[in-house]
Each structure stands twice: as structure tokens, then as C-alpha cells.
Design a protein around this motif. Structure first.
Motif, PDB file in Angstrom:
ATOM      1  N   ARG A  56      37.902  35.656  38.732  1.00  0.00           N
ATOM      2  CA  ARG A  56      39.321  35.941  38.887  1.00  0.00           C
ATOM      3  C   ARG A  56      40.064  34.670  39.260  1.00  0.00           C
ATOM      4  NH1 ARG A  56      40.015  40.471  43.103  1.00  0.00           N
ATOM      5  NH2 ARG A  56      42.227  39.969  42.877  1.00  0.00           N
TER       6      ARG A  56
ATOM      7  N   ASN B 119      47.003  35.855  38.655  1.00  0.00           N
ATOM      8  CA  ASN B 119      46.942  37.324  38.657  1.00  0.00           C
ATOM      9  C   ASN B 119      46.073  37.861  37.520  1.00  0.00           C
ATOM     10  OD1 ASN B 119      48.718  37.245  40.804  1.00  0.00           O
ATOM     11  ND2 ASN B 119      50.187  38.670  39.924  1.00  0.00           N
TER      12      ASN B 119
ATOM     13  N   SER C 220      46.005  39.471  45.145  1.00  0.00           N
ATOM     14  CA  SER C 220      44.890  39.004  45.966  1.00  0.00           C
ATOM     15  C   SER C 220      44.446  40.018  47.013  1.00  0.00           C
ATOM     16  CB  SER C 220      45.254  37.689  46.653  1.00  0.00           C
ATOM     17  OG  SER C 220      46.366  37.881  47.504  1.00  0.00           O
TER      18      SER C 220
ATOM     19  N   ARG D 295      38.331  40.723  46.573  1.00  0.00           N
ATOM     20  CA  ARG D 295      39.687  40.166  46.575  1.00  0.00           C
ATOM     21  C   ARG D 295      39.713  38.669  46.335  1.00  0.00           C
ATOM     22  NH1 ARG D 295      42.750  41.776  51.905  1.00  0.00           N
ATOM     23  NH2 ARG D 295      41.420  40.060  52.576  1.00  0.00           N
ATOM     24  N   SER D 296      38.845  37.952  47.033  1.00  0.00           N
ATOM     25  CA  SER D 296      38.845  36.494  46.906  1.00  0.00           C
ATOM     26  C   SER D 296      37.869  36.009  45.844  1.00  0.00           C
ATOM     27  CB  SER D 296      38.476  35.862  48.242  1.00  0.00           C
ATOM     28  OG  SER D 296      37.117  36.101  48.520  1.00  0.00           O
TER      29      SER D 296
ATOM     30  N   ASN E  79      43.461  34.188  41.220  1.00  0.00           N
ATOM     31  CA  ASN E  79      44.534  34.867  41.947  1.00  0.00           C
ATOM     32  C   ASN E  79      45.886  34.185  41.730  1.00  0.00           C
ATOM     33  OD1 ASN E  79      42.827  36.847  42.849  1.00  0.00           O
ATOM     34  ND2 ASN E  79      42.581  35.991  44.903  1.00  0.00           N
TER      35      ASN E  79
END
Length: 126
Positions: free
Chosen positions: A72, A77, A30, A53-54, A74
Motif C-alpha cells: 500500500r 491512497n 491510513s 493500516r501502515s 498511503n
């Protein structure tokens, strides 16, 4: 150290869809923004899309806008690339890449990526 493994490539007819996945090792997924690049036969590598990232921020190359979606998870992963309305010119090896970020920005240059996967081949037939 982060290891990236792409999957989901294959042969598809023009107009079809594929979903690529990129699974990352490590517990700090993350903290990394993620990009997808591709390299067509005989051509250089180019950015396809990026996600922060988020997941709040995304970038799409003109060639991907309206057809591709990056996302994505998180908790898993994993970053995904949903590709719809595929064209023969989308053929190439698709690579995911990770780079550490302290904020929600993304970078499109491949020269500053921290980690790369080995790629997955996408072939779109006409």
C-alpha cells in the motif's frame, strides 16, 4: 465514506503476472486496513490477502503465499496486489475492501468489511 475503485484486471496466460490497484477516496485511508477478496465463477467469495493500516502486518491465504504480494501507498491512497505465476484457478472477480482499525491488526472475514469496491475481473487462460 470511502469509495474504492479497483483496476488492473484482464486476461493473462498461465504463468503470467498482473498488478491490481485499488484507489480509495477520502483523507483517512491510513486508518483502514485493506483486504483483497476474490470470487471464482460459481463459487463463494474468499480472502486472498490483507494488509494493516501502515503495512506492517500482512496475511496471505495459502493459495496466495509465495506468488502474490500486497502493498500500500498511503500517500496515494492506494493498495496494490502483485500477482505472479498465475494459474487458471486464480480466475475470478477480485474485490478490495476497507475496514477501520485502531491498531495494526487485520481481519480476514468478509462479513466485517466497512467498504467494498465493485471488483475487477482476472481471467487466467491455460
Amino acid at each position: 465514506q470511502v469509495q474504492l475503485v479497483e483496476s488492473g484486471g484482464g486476461l493473462v496466460q498461465a504463468g503470467g503476472s498482473l498488478r491490481l490497484s485499488c484507489a480509495a477516496s477520502g483523507r483517512t485511508f491510513s486508518t483502514y486496513a485493506m483486504n483483497w477478496f476474490r470470487q471464482a465463477p460459481g463459487k463463494g467469495r474468499e480472502i486472498v490477502t490483507a494488509i494493516s493500516r501502515s503495512g506492517d502486518n500482512t496475511y496471505y491465504a495459502e493459495s496466495a503465499k509465495g506468488r502474490f504480494t500486497i502493498s500500500r501507498d498511503n500517500a496515494k491512497n492506494t493498495v496494490y496486489l502483485q500477482m505472479n505465476s498465475l494459474k487458471p484457478e486464480d480466475t475470478g472477480v477480485y474485490y478490495c475492501a476497507a475496514y477501520y482499525r485502531r491498531d495494526e491488526s487485520v481481519i480476514t472475514s468478509g462479513n466485517v468489511m466497512d467498504y467494498w469496491g465493485k471488483g475487477t475481473l482476472v481471467t487466467v487462460s491455460s
